[in-house]
Design a protein around this motif. Structure first.
Motif, short mmCIF file in Angstrom:
data_model
loop_
_atom_site.label_atom_id
_atom_site.label_comp_id
_atom_site.label_asym_id
_atom_site.label_seq_id
_atom_site.Cartn_x
_atom_site.Cartn_y
_atom_site.Cartn_z
N GLN A 1 -77.43 -85.86 47.01
CA GLN A 1 -76.69 -86.24 45.85
C GLN A 1 -76.14 -87.45 46.10
O GLN A 1 -76.45 -88.48 45.04
N LYS A 2 -75.31 -87.82 46.60
CA LYS A 2 -74.90 -89.06 47.01
C LYS A 2 -75.62 -90.15 47.09
O LYS A 2 -75.43 -91.44 46.44
N ALA A 3 -76.85 -90.12 47.89
CA ALA A 3 -77.78 -91.07 48.14
C ALA A 3 -78.24 -91.42 46.81
O ALA A 3 -78.89 -92.44 46.27
N CYS A 4 -78.61 -90.34 46.10
CA CYS A 4 -79.34 -90.39 44.79
C CYS A 4 -78.56 -91.43 43.73
O CYS A 4 -78.87 -92.21 43.17
N GLU A 5 -77.33 -90.76 43.84
CA GLU A 5 -76.42 -91.76 42.90
C GLU A 5 -76.46 -93.36 43.13
O GLU A 5 -76.31 -94.01 42.25
N ALA A 6 -76.33 -93.63 44.42
CA ALA A 6 -76.44 -94.96 44.93
C ALA A 6 -77.77 -95.49 44.56
O ALA A 6 -77.60 -96.47 43.99
N LEU A 7 -78.75 -94.91 44.75
CA LEU A 7 -80.12 -95.36 44.35
C LEU A 7 -80.27 -95.71 43.02
O LEU A 7 -80.69 -96.69 42.46
N VAL A 8 -79.77 -94.93 42.10
CA VAL A 8 -79.89 -94.82 40.80
C VAL A 8 -79.09 -96.07 40.21
O VAL A 8 -79.60 -96.87 39.31
N SER A 9 -77.76 -96.26 40.71
CA SER A 9 -77.04 -97.38 40.47
C SER A 9 -77.47 -98.78 40.82
O SER A 9 -77.23 -99.86 40.39
N SER A 10 -78.51 -98.68 41.87
CA SER A 10 -79.01 -99.91 42.16
C SER A 10 -80.54 -100.01 41.54
O SER A 10 -81.26 -101.04 41.94
N GLY A 11 -80.66 -99.32 40.58
CA GLY A 11 -81.64 -99.37 39.62
C GLY A 11 -83.11 -98.79 40.03
O GLY A 11 -84.38 -99.09 39.49
N VAL A 12 -83.19 -97.99 41.14
CA VAL A 12 -84.12 -97.04 41.58
C VAL A 12 -84.43 -95.88 40.69
O VAL A 12 -83.60 -95.05 40.26
N GLY A 13 -85.63 -95.70 40.15
CA GLY A 13 -85.99 -94.44 39.45
C GLY A 13 -85.88 -93.17 40.45
O GLY A 13 -86.62 -93.13 41.42
N VAL A 14 -85.38 -92.19 40.30
CA VAL A 14 -85.29 -90.98 40.86
C VAL A 14 -85.60 -89.73 40.09
O VAL A 14 -85.13 -89.50 38.85
N GLU A 15 -86.26 -88.77 40.47
CA GLU A 15 -86.88 -87.64 39.89
C GLU A 15 -86.83 -86.54 41.11
O GLU A 15 -86.66 -86.85 42.07
N GLY A 16 -86.87 -85.26 40.66
CA GLY A 16 -86.81 -84.22 41.59
C GLY A 16 -85.84 -83.14 41.22
O GLY A 16 -85.34 -83.05 40.06
N PHE A 17 -85.57 -82.27 42.36
CA PHE A 17 -84.63 -81.12 42.08
C PHE A 17 -83.92 -81.07 43.38
O PHE A 17 -84.26 -81.22 44.51
N TYR A 18 -82.80 -80.09 43.03
CA TYR A 18 -81.88 -79.57 44.13
C TYR A 18 -82.12 -78.12 44.05
O TYR A 18 -82.42 -77.44 43.11
N THR A 19 -81.76 -77.43 45.36
CA THR A 19 -81.61 -75.80 45.02
C THR A 19 -80.27 -75.70 45.00
O THR A 19 -79.56 -76.10 46.03
N GLU A 20 -79.62 -75.02 44.30
CA GLU A 20 -78.39 -74.67 44.22
C GLU A 20 -77.90 -72.91 44.47
O GLU A 20 -78.82 -72.10 43.71
N GLU A 21 -77.18 -72.58 45.48
CA GLU A 21 -76.69 -71.26 45.49
C GLU A 21 -76.13 -70.69 44.09
O GLU A 21 -75.53 -71.40 43.74
N VAL A 22 -76.59 -69.38 43.99
CA VAL A 22 -75.81 -68.97 42.81
C VAL A 22 -75.08 -67.55 43.20
O VAL A 22 -75.57 -67.02 44.01
N ARG A 23 -73.89 -67.58 43.09
CA ARG A 23 -72.76 -66.57 43.72
C ARG A 23 -72.22 -65.73 42.64
O ARG A 23 -72.10 -66.13 41.66
N GLU A 24 -72.23 -64.71 42.91
CA GLU A 24 -71.42 -63.33 42.11
C GLU A 24 -70.61 -62.45 43.06
O GLU A 24 -70.88 -62.14 44.06
N GLY A 25 -69.17 -62.58 42.70
CA GLY A 25 -68.24 -61.96 43.66
C GLY A 25 -68.15 -62.34 44.94
O GLY A 25 -68.11 -61.53 45.86
N GLY A 26 -68.54 -63.51 45.19
CA GLY A 26 -68.43 -64.13 46.47
C GLY A 26 -69.72 -63.81 47.32
O GLY A 26 -69.57 -64.49 48.54
N ARG A 27 -70.65 -63.23 46.80
CA ARG A 27 -71.99 -63.23 47.65
C ARG A 27 -73.08 -63.79 46.97
O ARG A 27 -73.18 -63.86 45.77
N ARG A 28 -73.89 -64.54 47.75
CA ARG A 28 -75.01 -65.11 47.27
C ARG A 28 -76.10 -64.20 46.55
O ARG A 28 -76.33 -63.13 47.30
N VAL A 29 -76.44 -64.41 45.27
CA VAL A 29 -77.57 -63.36 44.56
C VAL A 29 -78.85 -63.95 44.36
O VAL A 29 -79.71 -63.58 44.11
N GLY A 30 -78.73 -65.38 44.73
CA GLY A 30 -80.09 -66.29 44.35
C GLY A 30 -79.90 -67.86 44.42
O GLY A 30 -78.67 -68.32 44.83
#
Length: 163
Positions: free
Chosen positions: A20-49
């Motif tokens: 994410q930090k690298a993408c921010e730096a690349l975008v601010s230097s004029g590089v086109g960035v596309e794609g995705f991250y995966t983020e944990e989804v937690r409920e009650g402190g445990r990962r559900v997906g």
């Protein structure tokens, strides 16, 4: 001559944060960035997906306990983020095809993450790791703050060699 850059390291070490930090730096230097991250989804402190979150901020479900939906998208811009090529994602044949297609594409550089090797080797992960055009950074708690500049410089160097 590297064309793609992947980060590896134990879960929770900070691979996604570095991407994410690298993408921010690349975008601010004029590089086109596309794609995705995966983020944990937690409920009650445990990962559900996991959710897929695009670089543009759109969100979709990737998986939930007892529920699974694949998501992958081929990109034709300069940098394409794939976080992550891991065990769960490899249940989707269309994801595997899309990653291979993007790796072989001459029009973009991938900035991605792969799991650290443990147990049974994962086909596509080992394929990525062993490619001559892929630079793999191993992230640790000790080096994660120090490698950001090297990571950005390597991606920018890769971009100079894409058509």
């Amino acid at each position: 001559m590297f064309k793609h850059v992947f980060l590896t390291g134990p879960p929770g070490v900070g691979k996604t944060t570095l991407v994410q930090k690298a993408c921010e730096a690349l975008v601010s230097s004029g590089v086109g960035v596309e794609g995705f991250y995966t983020e944990e989804v937690r409920e009650g402190g445990r990962r559900v997906g996991f959710d897929v979150v695009t670089v543009a901020g759109e969100r979709g479900q990737l998986s939930r306990i007892r529920y699974q939906e694949g998501a992958a998208d081929g990109g034709s811009r300069k940098v394409f983020v794939i976080d992550e090529v891991g065990k769960m994602e490899l249940f989707s044949q269309s994801f595997i095809r899309a990653v291979r297609q993007t790796l072989d594409s001459s029009s973009c550089t991938i900035l991605g993450t792969i799991p650290i090797p443990k147990g049974k080797p994962l086909g596509l992960v080992e394929e990525v790791r062993s490619r001559r055009d892929v630079k793999v950074f191993t992230v640790s708690k000790e080096n994660r703050n120090a490698i950001l500049q090297d990571l950005i410089a390597t991606v920018q160097n890769c971009l100079q060699h894409t058509t």
